[in-house]
Design a protein around this motif. Structure first.
Motif, PDB file in Angstrom:
ATOM      1  N   LEU A 144       2.829  -0.224   3.356  1.00 35.15           N
ATOM      2  CA  LEU A 144       1.743   0.720   3.080  1.00 35.15           C
ATOM      3  C   LEU A 144       2.025   1.504   1.802  1.00 35.15           C
ATOM      4  N   TYR A 145       3.253   1.961   1.646  1.00 33.96           N
ATOM      5  CA  TYR A 145       3.621   2.747   0.463  1.00 33.96           C
ATOM      6  C   TYR A 145       3.691   1.881  -0.790  1.00 33.96           C
ATOM      7  N   GLU A 146       4.118   0.652  -0.622  1.00 28.54           N
ATOM      8  CA  GLU A 146       4.185  -0.244  -1.777  1.00 28.54           C
ATOM      9  C   GLU A 146       2.780  -0.566  -2.291  1.00 28.54           C
ATOM     10  N   LYS A 147       1.865  -0.730  -1.354  1.00 28.67           N
ATOM     11  CA  LYS A 147       0.487  -1.067  -1.717  1.00 28.67           C
ATOM     12  C   LYS A 147      -0.207   0.086  -2.436  1.00 28.67           C
ATOM     13  N   HIS A 148       0.103   1.312  -2.013  1.00 33.05           N
ATOM     14  CA  HIS A 148      -0.550   2.492  -2.600  1.00 33.05           C
ATOM     15  C   HIS A 148       0.484   3.428  -3.225  1.00 33.05           C
ATOM     16  N   GLN A 149       1.451   2.851  -3.908  1.00 33.31           N
ATOM     17  CA  GLN A 149       2.568   3.632  -4.437  1.00 33.31           C
ATOM     18  C   GLN A 149       2.108   4.768  -5.342  1.00 33.31           C
ATOM     19  N   GLY A 150       1.244   4.461  -6.290  1.00 32.52           N
ATOM     20  CA  GLY A 150       0.779   5.486  -7.226  1.00 32.52           C
ATOM     21  C   GLY A 150       0.096   6.641  -6.527  1.00 32.52           C
ATOM     22  N   VAL A 151      -0.731   6.316  -5.555  1.00 31.45           N
ATOM     23  CA  VAL A 151      -1.468   7.355  -4.817  1.00 31.45           C
ATOM     24  C   VAL A 151      -0.505   8.271  -4.080  1.00 31.45           C
ATOM     25  N   PHE A 152       0.479   7.681  -3.397  1.00 35.64           N
ATOM     26  CA  PHE A 152       1.400   8.493  -2.604  1.00 35.64           C
ATOM     27  C   PHE A 152       2.327   9.337  -3.476  1.00 35.64           C
TER      28      PHE A 152
END
Length: 434
Positions: A362-370
């Motif tokens: 989940l974090y890898e997919k949305h790394q920039g957002v997180f």
């Protein structure tokens, strides 16, 4: 479709100890510019071995120069002869033999010196069995079941032991037959308690589910036994090494699926299999349920639930203390904890990928957002704290500072070693006064 994960699934104590030993040895050798080898595959799991190789840890080859090297003895143990050879090579020896295996080695060694022949109930050619045979002084025999008893020679007195991952039922039947043939015998219960509990749980679980998935290396004896035990109960059983081998079409007609794993299977592999089954399950349910499950996944995976919990705790504490709850305090607690968890995740992504693969994806997919959310949440928590009072701002800043530096210290390779040294010296000092 419901998934039930066995409580005993995953690394046993012996494997965990072996992994800790080899990683500690690798950290130490990295500082000394040395090399770490394992005497044979450390454990029977290809995926774990692949990760170890990426860290520069590989199985020892005969022609290897062992100068400035550490050789880790695998969890299955080795023969006394091989140990002497390694010691004479000049390499530093790190013994990661499972304590349960060491006990069997001691039993065999003691009775061999007393003139006993040894009968090992196990898998001929298995690494553990090869190591055990080395303690028999040339008077060792390996059988795999009660059917092999008749092939054994006549012996005056025998010592009967089992490979630590042997099937309990098979061992019991074999021992009974051996007792009838050899009157002068000593029988030892050497099946690991972890193995026994794992097998008992598989028996119970396989009767309570529609199908079983066993996760683990195909070269792992205990993993194969789990699959064999489950299949023998009449339960459809699927043995897979990774989630990629899982044929979801074969699971479509099952309502309840049990998942277990061998003693050398890491949690991240088990979780990956469970995640794939649950993702497949989501496709079979309604849109409302899919949305709800995705929302819960994001809530938990993103650490938002921790922030919500912090706000609830702040509010309830204020009420219990007779203080008017303030929204700012709740917001500070929520944003601060959320930011710390998010940023710490990115500070140690490798560990997160191993321990929590679904969250890591989940974090890898949305790394920039997180990353942006984590930084923004931290900044807003500081601003809100400053608007309340300088004291509150100072407390929040101090917590941030401590969190940052403690995390940094724990990530340093020398810190655990330094901590061990301090504890050892304190213990020695205390002993002088006892």
């Amino acid at each position: 479709m419901r998934v039930i994960i066995a409580k005993t699934a995953g690394f046993c104590m012996g494997v965990r100890k072996a992994m800790d030993n080899v990683l500690d040895a690798a950290n130490k050798r990295e500082r000394d510019d040395g090399v770490v080898y394992t005497e044979g595959p450390l454990i029977h799991n290809p995926q774990v071995l692949e990760r170890l190789e990426k860290k520069g840890i590989s199985a020892l080859k005969e022609s290897t120069d062992l100068t400035k090297s550490t050789v880790v003895i695998r969890a299955h143990g080795i023969t006394p002869k091989r140990r002497r050879e390694l010691e004479e090579s000049g390499a530093e020896i790190c013994d990661a033999t499972c304590p349960r295996v060491k006990r069997v080695q001691s039993v065999i060694e003691k009775h061999a010196k007393d003139g006993y022949s040894t009968i090992i109930v196990g898998d001929d050619g298995h690494a553990e069995v090869i190591g055990l045979l080395g303690y028999t002084e040339g008077k060792g025999y390996v059988i795999s079941s009660s059917e092999d008893v008749s092939s054994l020679p006549d012996m005056d007195k025998v010592c009967i032991v089992a490979q630590t991952t042997q099937d309990m039922h098979t061992y019991a039947l074999t021992v009974e037959k051996l007792k009838h043939r050899y009157k002068d015998h000593k029988e030892f219960e050497t099946i690991c308690s972890s193995t026994s509990k794992r097998q008992e749980e598989v028996i119970n679980l396989s009767e309570a589910v529609d199908a079983m998935i066993v996760v683990g290396g195909r070269g792992s004896a205990n993993t194969n036994r789990l699959a064999h035990i489950s299949a023998n109960r009449g339960t459809p059983t699927f043995l897979v090494e990774t989630e990629k081998e899982l044929d979801l079409k074969k699971l479509i007609d099952f309502s309840v699926i049990g998942v277990t794993a061998g003693a050398s299977t890491p949690n991240w592999l088990i979780q990956s299999v469970v995640d794939k089954v649950q993702a497949f399950q989501a496709k079979k349910v309604g849109k409302v349920r899919i949305f709800t499950e995705k929302a819960i996944t994001v809530l938990i995976g993103s650490f938002m639930y921790i922030g919500i919990g912090a706000a609830s705790f702040s509010y309830s504490s204020s009420v219990l203390l007779g203080i008017d709850p303030r929204i700012k305090f709740c917001a500070i607690a929520t944003l601060f904890l959320f930011s710390m968890y998010v940023l710490n995740h990115f500070a140690n992504k490798e560990a997160a990928a191993l321990n929590e693969p679904s969250r890591a994806k989940l974090y890898e997919k949305h790394q920039g957002v997180f990353v942006v959310l984590g930084i923004v949440a931290a900044v807003i928590s500081f601003v809100l704290a400053f608007t309340v009072s300088l004291e509150v701002f100072f407390c929040v800043f101090l917590l941030f500072y401590l969190e940052l530096h403690i995390g940094f210290l724990l990530s340093q390779r020398d810190f655990p070693v330094l901590f061990d040294i301090i504890v050892w010296h304190r213990f020695q000092a205390r002993k002088r006064y006892l």
